[in-house]
Design an enzyme around this catalytic site. Sequence first.
Site, PDB file in Angstrom:
ATOM      1  N   ASP A 225      10.870   0.994   0.143  1.00  0.00           N
ATOM      2  CA  ASP A 225      10.081   0.690   1.349  1.00  0.00           C
ATOM      3  C   ASP A 225      10.985   0.217   2.476  1.00  0.00           C
ATOM      4  O   ASP A 225      10.704   0.455   3.644  1.00  0.00           O
ATOM      5  CB  ASP A 225       9.094  -0.469   1.115  1.00  0.00           C
ATOM      6  CG  ASP A 225       8.117  -0.212  -0.006  1.00  0.00           C
ATOM      7  OD1 ASP A 225       7.869   0.961  -0.320  1.00  0.00           O
ATOM      8  OD2 ASP A 225       7.604  -1.216  -0.565  1.00  0.00           O
TER       9      ASP A 225
ATOM     10  N   HIS B 218       8.870  -2.558  -2.416  1.00  0.00           N
ATOM     11  CA  HIS B 218       9.655  -1.694  -3.305  1.00  0.00           C
ATOM     12  C   HIS B 218      11.011  -1.479  -2.628  1.00  0.00           C
ATOM     13  O   HIS B 218      11.088  -1.417  -1.398  1.00  0.00           O
ATOM     14  CB  HIS B 218       9.059  -0.301  -3.452  1.00  0.00           C
ATOM     15  CG  HIS B 218       7.653  -0.215  -3.945  1.00  0.00           C
ATOM     16  ND1 HIS B 218       6.564  -0.389  -3.142  1.00  0.00           N
ATOM     17  CD2 HIS B 218       7.160   0.079  -5.174  1.00  0.00           C
ATOM     18  CE1 HIS B 218       5.457  -0.208  -3.838  1.00  0.00           C
ATOM     19  NE2 HIS B 218       5.777   0.069  -5.077  1.00  0.00           N
TER      20      HIS B 218
HETATM   21  C1  XLS Z   1      -0.247   1.701  -6.945  1.00  0.00           C
HETATM   22  C2  XLS Z   1       0.197   0.341  -7.204  1.00  0.00           C
HETATM   23  C3  XLS Z   1       1.479  -0.042  -6.499  1.00  0.00           C
HETATM   24  C4  XLS Z   1       2.074  -1.280  -7.124  1.00  0.00           C
HETATM   25  C5  XLS Z   1       3.501  -1.501  -6.782  1.00  0.00           C
HETATM   26  O1  XLS Z   1      -1.386   2.072  -7.173  1.00  0.00           O
HETATM   27  O2  XLS Z   1      -0.825  -0.536  -6.875  1.00  0.00           O
HETATM   28  O3  XLS Z   1       1.269  -0.192  -5.151  1.00  0.00           O
HETATM   29  O4  XLS Z   1       1.358  -2.413  -6.770  1.00  0.00           O
HETATM   30  O5  XLS Z   1       4.302  -0.477  -7.221  1.00  0.00           O
END
Ligand code: XLS
Length: 434
Positions: free
Chosen positions: A102, A99
């Site tokens: 991140d 993201h």
């Molecule tokens: C959360 C989601 C997230 C997505 C990416 O539960 O799995 O991690 O994969 O935003």
Amino acid sequence: MTAFPEIEKIRYEGPDSRNPLAFRYYNPDEVVEGKPMREHFRFSVAYWHTFRGTGSDPFGAPTMIRPWEGADTVENAINRVRVAFEFMEKLGVEYYCFHDRDVAPEGKTLAETNRNLDAVVKVLKEEQERTGIKLLWGTANLFSNPRYVHGAATSCNADVFAYAAAQVKKMLEVTHELGGQGYVFWGGREGYQNLYNTDMKRELDHLAAFLHMAVDYKKKIGFEGQFYIEPKPKEPTKHQYDSDAAACINFLRAYDLTDDFKLNIETNHATLAGHEMMHEIEYAAHQGFLGSIDANTGDLLLGWDTDQFPTNIYLTTQCMLVILKYGGLAGGINFDAKVRRESFEPVDLFHAHIGGMDAFARGLKIAAAIRADGVLDQFVKERYSSWDTGIGAEIEAGKHTLESLAQYIMEKGDIEPNRSGRQEYLENLINMYL
Ligand code: XLS
Ligand code: NI
Ligand code: NI
């Protein structure tokens, strides 16, 4: 400088190895069903869990020992990129996902935040070029900042929608710049807690408008990566709109988005939706929407999105049976999974990923063996054989009506009970291959 001085490159040593820092089943060049394992899986590391997970929970402080971490600065973020690539190189994983938030800290304004991101993306690009590691998909975090308290594209506040749009615009550019193979939309808070205060229809219309804008911009900048929606039924909201594969596909069809989206299916989300992962992959695949996988697993006793690493061979075998049936994944297998709070040493990150990769490699080999023998396929084929000739074939060919079928049954009289489903026999059969 090295973040993992005691760890050598992880190698395939075969099933007899007792070295915990080696693969026993994942052998990247081994060919299964005509394709090397590395291509079947395209394993990916999730930046948010592996490099940003702190181990904090609602009851306690962070526990992770990460000697390379420091203040939340761009400088530290850049250093973390080097650590991340050292980790991925040693692990032998060829993809990663992240993201926007991140990898770089938010600034005081969006302009400053974007500058921070650019500074880190420059280093991500350098490291990608140095190592050959690629970006499986990028995504924008539209849920952590308090501004997204009511959602992003489905917020009641139009300014929030606009802010989210600005963030996605930037992250699409970044993903394009890094040669990302895809882009994920997981609607972190796109859902609701209570219908008393919610205009569901309006929120869904907004979500669709938002995704259409993303498609338009993708085309405008020439980004050719695949767009994915990631279903999840709840958490953090009570009702997430993209609740499962079927709901997502319905949404895409209702809003004319089918040409540009596939699904990124996550195991723990399937469980939360009351489905098996195999069900979700099968549903997406036969409708033509299977894209990528977020591999993890939940804990049925906890019943929450615990995002554990997948080590269950039944689970990976079931995933691979369906994935192979539909000719493989266009995307890859991203470990959207985190080490437990109690597993706080850096080496645990290796154990976790090695276990997940080995579990998938075993699942692949078992599924391929089952398919090679053809017993399951044969069983299913025979189970439906009444549809291959006679009345079944005629119905499938569209040659009948309720009247003609009523007449057929009247003439035929009573019908034979059908054959046994043999579930126990089939479960035993699968066990023979494990
Ligand atoms: C959360 C989601 C997230 C997505 C990416 O539960 O799995 O991690 O994969 O935003
Ligand atoms: Ni996910
Ligand atoms: Ni998840």
